[in-house]
Design a protein around this motif. Structure first.
Motif, PDB file in Angstrom:
ATOM      1  N   VAL A  78      -5.878  11.626  -5.758  1.00  0.00           N
ATOM      2  CA  VAL A  78      -6.707  10.988  -6.777  1.00  0.00           C
ATOM      3  C   VAL A  78      -7.852  11.919  -7.181  1.00  0.00           C
ATOM      4  CG1 VAL A  78      -8.338   9.121  -7.155  1.00  0.00           C
ATOM      5  CG2 VAL A  78      -6.139   8.636  -6.111  1.00  0.00           C
ATOM      6  N   LEU A  92     -11.313   0.557  -7.745  1.00  0.00           N
ATOM      7  CA  LEU A  92     -10.098  -0.071  -7.234  1.00  0.00           C
ATOM      8  C   LEU A  92      -9.263   0.939  -6.458  1.00  0.00           C
ATOM      9  CD1 LEU A  92      -8.136  -2.532  -7.281  1.00  0.00           C
ATOM     10  CD2 LEU A  92      -7.118  -1.504  -9.297  1.00  0.00           C
ATOM     11  N   ILE A  93      -9.109   2.128  -7.029  1.00  0.00           N
ATOM     12  CA  ILE A  93      -8.256   3.138  -6.401  1.00  0.00           C
ATOM     13  C   ILE A  93      -8.983   3.819  -5.245  1.00  0.00           C
ATOM     14  CG2 ILE A  93      -7.045   5.305  -6.812  1.00  0.00           C
ATOM     15  CD1 ILE A  93      -5.733   2.871  -8.045  1.00  0.00           C
ATOM     16  N   ILE A 153      -3.916   6.824 -12.074  1.00  0.00           N
ATOM     17  CA  ILE A 153      -4.460   5.496 -11.867  1.00  0.00           C
ATOM     18  C   ILE A 153      -5.132   4.955 -13.101  1.00  0.00           C
ATOM     19  CG2 ILE A 153      -4.809   5.673  -9.420  1.00  0.00           C
ATOM     20  CD1 ILE A 153      -6.805   7.721 -10.379  1.00  0.00           C
ATOM     21  N   LEU A 205     -12.085  -2.854  -1.897  1.00  0.00           N
ATOM     22  CA  LEU A 205     -10.941  -3.361  -1.140  1.00  0.00           C
ATOM     23  C   LEU A 205     -10.985  -2.900   0.312  1.00  0.00           C
ATOM     24  CD1 LEU A 205      -8.060  -2.754  -3.689  1.00  0.00           C
ATOM     25  CD2 LEU A 205      -9.248  -4.881  -3.227  1.00  0.00           C
ATOM     26  N   LEU A 212       0.828  -1.201   0.000  1.00  0.00           N
ATOM     27  CA  LEU A 212       0.000   0.000   0.000  1.00  0.00           C
ATOM     28  C   LEU A 212       0.866   1.255   0.000  1.00  0.00           C
ATOM     29  CD1 LEU A 212      -2.994   0.459   0.028  1.00  0.00           C
ATOM     30  CD2 LEU A 212      -2.818   0.929   2.455  1.00  0.00           C
ATOM     31  N   VAL A 264     -13.986   8.280  -9.628  1.00  0.00           N
ATOM     32  CA  VAL A 264     -12.718   7.618  -9.336  1.00  0.00           C
ATOM     33  C   VAL A 264     -12.918   6.114  -9.519  1.00  0.00           C
ATOM     34  CG1 VAL A 264     -10.992   7.170  -7.548  1.00  0.00           C
ATOM     35  CG2 VAL A 264     -12.125   9.390  -7.660  1.00  0.00           C
ATOM     36  N   PRO A 265     -11.985   5.425 -10.207  1.00  0.00           N
ATOM     37  CA  PRO A 265     -12.151   3.974 -10.362  1.00  0.00           C
ATOM     38  C   PRO A 265     -12.257   3.306  -8.986  1.00  0.00           C
ATOM     39  CG  PRO A 265     -10.313   4.775 -11.679  1.00  0.00           C
ATOM     40  CD  PRO A 265     -10.771   5.922 -10.848  1.00  0.00           C
ATOM     41  N   GLY A 310      -3.894   7.737   3.884  1.00  0.00           N
ATOM     42  CA  GLY A 310      -5.153   7.528   3.183  1.00  0.00           C
ATOM     43  C   GLY A 310      -5.727   8.832   2.658  1.00  0.00           C
ATOM     44  N   MET A 317      -8.599  13.413 -10.879  1.00  0.00           N
ATOM     45  CA  MET A 317      -9.851  13.275 -11.607  1.00  0.00           C
ATOM     46  C   MET A 317     -10.396  14.643 -12.011  1.00  0.00           C
ATOM     47  SD  MET A 317      -9.958  10.117 -11.757  1.00  0.00           S
ATOM     48  CE  MET A 317     -11.489   9.823 -12.632  1.00  0.00           C
ATOM     49  N   LEU A 347      -8.917   1.502  -2.416  1.00  0.00           N
ATOM     50  CA  LEU A 347      -7.542   1.335  -1.935  1.00  0.00           C
ATOM     51  C   LEU A 347      -7.191   2.499  -1.010  1.00  0.00           C
ATOM     52  CD1 LEU A 347      -5.312  -0.763  -2.482  1.00  0.00           C
ATOM     53  CD2 LEU A 347      -4.380   0.794  -4.168  1.00  0.00           C
ATOM     54  N   ALA A 348      -7.630   3.698  -1.410  1.00  0.00           N
ATOM     55  CA  ALA A 348      -7.368   4.880  -0.586  1.00  0.00           C
ATOM     56  C   ALA A 348      -8.137   4.787   0.736  1.00  0.00           C
ATOM     57  CB  ALA A 348      -7.766   6.144  -1.333  1.00  0.00           C
ATOM     58  N   THR A 349      -9.407   4.373   0.666  1.00  0.00           N
ATOM     59  CA  THR A 349     -10.179   4.311   1.905  1.00  0.00           C
ATOM     60  C   THR A 349      -9.752   3.116   2.752  1.00  0.00           C
ATOM     61  OG1 THR A 349     -11.975   3.196   0.752  1.00  0.00           O
ATOM     62  CG2 THR A 349     -12.187   5.565   1.058  1.00  0.00           C
ATOM     63  N   LEU A 350      -9.151   2.095   2.104  1.00  0.00           N
ATOM     64  CA  LEU A 350      -8.573   0.992   2.885  1.00  0.00           C
ATOM     65  C   LEU A 350      -7.555   1.570   3.866  1.00  0.00           C
ATOM     66  CD1 LEU A 350      -7.278  -2.390   1.513  1.00  0.00           C
ATOM     67  CD2 LEU A 350      -5.774  -1.023   2.869  1.00  0.00           C
ATOM     68  N   ILE A 355      -3.652  10.063  -0.389  1.00  0.00           N
ATOM     69  CA  ILE A 355      -3.892   9.352  -1.648  1.00  0.00           C
ATOM     70  C   ILE A 355      -5.254   9.749  -2.201  1.00  0.00           C
ATOM     71  CG2 ILE A 355      -4.816   7.229  -0.612  1.00  0.00           C
ATOM     72  CD1 ILE A 355      -3.336   5.660  -2.685  1.00  0.00           C
ATOM     73  N   LEU A 356      -6.224   9.913  -1.285  1.00  0.00           N
ATOM     74  CA  LEU A 356      -7.562  10.294  -1.714  1.00  0.00           C
ATOM     75  C   LEU A 356      -7.548  11.696  -2.338  1.00  0.00           C
ATOM     76  CD1 LEU A 356     -10.183   8.814  -1.580  1.00  0.00           C
ATOM     77  CD2 LEU A 356     -10.717   9.969   0.553  1.00  0.00           C
TER      78      LEU A 356
END
Lengths: 327, 315
Positions: free
Chosen positions: A317, B121-122, A271, B67, A258, B118-119, A310, A321, B125-128, A313-314
């Protein structure tokens, strides 16, 4: 103005600077974040920017940056690998076990890298030729490698490696070798991705596989190649990981995959595939190391680190987008 | 239509045969395997994964993935302890609140996926990382114990000789099978997975359906967490780490296509039982816990491999 073509804009010097900024925007953002972090936390607690802390930060995290180089290539090609943490754990254990058993040091370094390449070439074949989505293959590999490692070794500690094996502790001009590895490999990979036909092919496949195929790029061997190279970087990362301390625990470092994926994505690797650079992923890996270290110096519980990761990364992303929608 | 139905049935028949074969082999390995006690106990152990696998089937049928279920599981478990012990809420209220937090976390996933495109998977993964990070940050690695006795009835008790959580799972299973197989919502789910753009142009409320599905995924993960806490009588922030792997393996093993548009709840049930039988059988014949993970990983890859090779002529 809407009729202006990108080709024309590249001829105008003023525009060139702007397009340079546009294509490396994410890298500048991270660089700025790093500067702010170092100045801010350094001001609050000067020991944060002491040579000692910086050194331990780099030695402890260079392997993440190196693994993120390969991960970036995989993500740029439109795939993903969630098994890299387990792979690094397995290869590090193999390397340490060989060293303890008296194999020549060169072999202890090279064999794990080769094994990493072979394993990931297998993953690449399953993804490219058998057409199993990379998320499924690597989820399977994650449990095979992790379970296999723990059932073989029982998570035992490996110690007593010869000093000449400890490559991550070597120093040149006062700097630990991990830093050289990180900088040189990032630079080589960045140049190679930008200028070699293979590097361009990876971007093309990730951007639009159909268009890449029509242009004559042989997609399947290229995907296998990307995974194989990723295996090589994972192998090098594993050697640095295994040699940074006097002992190796023969388990999988928790959540390593991760952290590696986060470094790639936050570093600007989209991504959706097709864009991003390995310079960004290395900067992002350094940024994470710095954030982790700064929590200690700011007296914030390290248990919040993952939540910060977390959120980052959020945020990245979402920004990615939003930017795509504007274009 | 009949072609699609045939293909679905074919995978489930293959899976059923595989399951019977596995059961016979495993029963031969150990006389303890085929006893009511062992089988009911296995049902108890698979209830958490089984519950989460139900909404996960919907998620994967829409072409998505979640995920973050393992992390939501951990977050709900921790919050159950925090609500009850630190904030002094009555335990039933704390249980409901913990489950609702799971639902909110799931809706968060759905919101990120539908609103920001947002896809999955990603996004997950981020919220994981985020949800697990919240669990770790809130708990500071402290565990909560000392729940009252009645609470353990959920995870350790029996109703009519069958573990209580197995009843919950069976009820949820029937509901999920009904919704996916026989309602317009189920048809919408398949339509999204087959061709999202077409589903949108057909006037289906794609975003609303996805939001509900991801919300349900979080809600059920929260429910499973409460059951799990009741079963093991303690809460820790690392609960449910890697749970998503088990869940996704069960669903994919059950014949749900990772590309979406194909899959059934019954298949998921079969995949789940096969997986649990393998785990238990291997454990009984002396393979250690980590060895079974290897087998599950290999089975996951092999199942898709065989599925791909078989369906190649069909496509």
């Amino acid at each position: 103005m809407t009729t202006e073509t990108p080709a024309l804009s590249r001829l105008v010097p003023v525009r060139r600077w702007k397009s340079f900024f546009e294509s490396y925007g994410q890298e500048f953002v991270i660089l700025a974040a790093l500067v702010v972090l170092f100045v801010g936390v350094g001001f609050y607690n000067p020991r944060f920017i002491s040579a000692n802390n910086l050194t331990s930060m780099f030695v402890g995290n260079a392997y993440i940056a190196i693994a993120a180089i390969g991960m970036s290539m995989v993500i740029i090609s439109g795939n993903i690998d969630v098994s890299v943490g387990s792979l690094i754990g397995v290869l590090g254990t193999i390397s340490g076990t060989m060293a303890v058993n008296g194999y020549p040091v060169i072999l202890c370094w090279l064999v794990p890298v080769l094994i990493g390449m072979v394993i990931n070439a297998g993953v690449g074949v399953l993804v490219a030729y058998v057409k199993i989505p990379s998320i499924v293959v690597t989820l399977g590999m994650l449990s095979i490698l992790k379970g296999g490692l723990i059932s073989v070794t029982g998570g035992a500690w490996i110690s007593g490696m010869p000093p000449e094996f400890m490559i991550a502790q070597f120093r040149l001009f006062g700097l630990p070798s991990s830093v050289y590895f990180m900088v040189v490999l990032t630079a080589l990979a960045a140049l190679w991705m930008k200028y070699s036909p293979f590097g361009r092919a990876i971007y093309a496949i990730g951007g639009n596989p159909e268009a890449a195929r029509v242009t004559g790029i042989r997609i399947q061997p290229a995907i296998v190649g990307v995974f194989t190279i990723h295996g090589m970087f994972a192998g090098i990362a594993a050697i640095l990981f295994a040699t940074q301390l006097q002992v190796i625990q023969s388990t999988v470092p928790p959540n390593l995959e991760l952290t590696v994926i986060t470094a790639s994505v936050v570093g600007g690797v989209s991504i959706l595939g097709g864009t991003g650079t390995v310079i960004g992923s290395t900067l992002a890996a350094i940024l994470f190391a710095a954030i982790g270290s700064s929590l200690v110096f700011l007296n914030i519980s390290a248990y919040w680190l993952r939540a910060v990761q977390g959120l980052m990364i959020l945020a990245t992303v979402l920004a990615d987008m939003a930017r795509r929608r504007r274009i | 239509m009949t072609l699609v139905l045939n293909r679905m049935l074919r995978h489930e028949v293959i899976l059923g045969v595989l399951l019977v074969a596995a059961l016979i082999v495993l029963a031969g390995q150990s006389e303890h395997f085929w006893t009511a006690d062992n089988l009911l106990n296995q049902g108890r152990l698979m209830a958490e994964v089984g519950l989460i696998a139900l909404p996960m089937t919907f998620v994967i049928v829409t072409g998505g993935i979640d995920l973050s279920v393992g992390s939501i599981f951990g977050l709900s478990a921790i919050l159950l302890g925090v609500f009850w012990q630190n904030m002094g809420l009555p335990l039933p209220v704390a249980m409901v609140a913990a489950i609702l937090v799971g639902g909110i976390a799931g809706l968060g996933n759905g919101f990120i996926i539908t609103r920001f495109k947002v896809p999955p998977l990603i996004a997950t993964l981020a919220t994981l990382a985020l949800y697990r990070g919240l669990a770790e940050g809130i708990s500071q690695a402290r565990s909560v114990r000392g729940y009252p006795d009645w609470f353990f009835g959920l995870g350790q008790g029996e109703v009519l000789g069958v573990p209580s959580q197995l009843w919950i799972m069976i009820v949820c299973f029937v509901i999920a099978a009904f919704i996916l197989g026989l309602t317009t919502f189920g048809r919408t789910t398949y339509a999204i997975g087959s061709n999202e753009v077409a589903a949108r142009f057909s006037g289906l409320k794609v975003d609303r359906a996805k939001l509900l599905i991801y919300g349900a995924s979080g809600l059920i993960a929260g429910l499973a967490a409460v059951i799990f806490v009741s079963r093991v009588s303690t809460t820790r922030s690392d609960m449910g780490t890697g749970l998503e792997l088990d869940v996704i393996t069960a669903v994919v093993l059950g014949g749900t296509s990772i590309f979406g548009g194909r899959g059934t709840v019954i298949g998921t049930g079969l995949g789940l039982i096969l997986m649990q039988a393998l785990k238990n059988g291997l454990a009984l014949s002396g393979v250690k816990g980590d060895g079974t993970i290897v087998v599950i990983g290999a089975v996951l890859i092999a199942a898709i491999l065989i599925g791909n090779l078989l369906s190649r002529d069909g496509d």
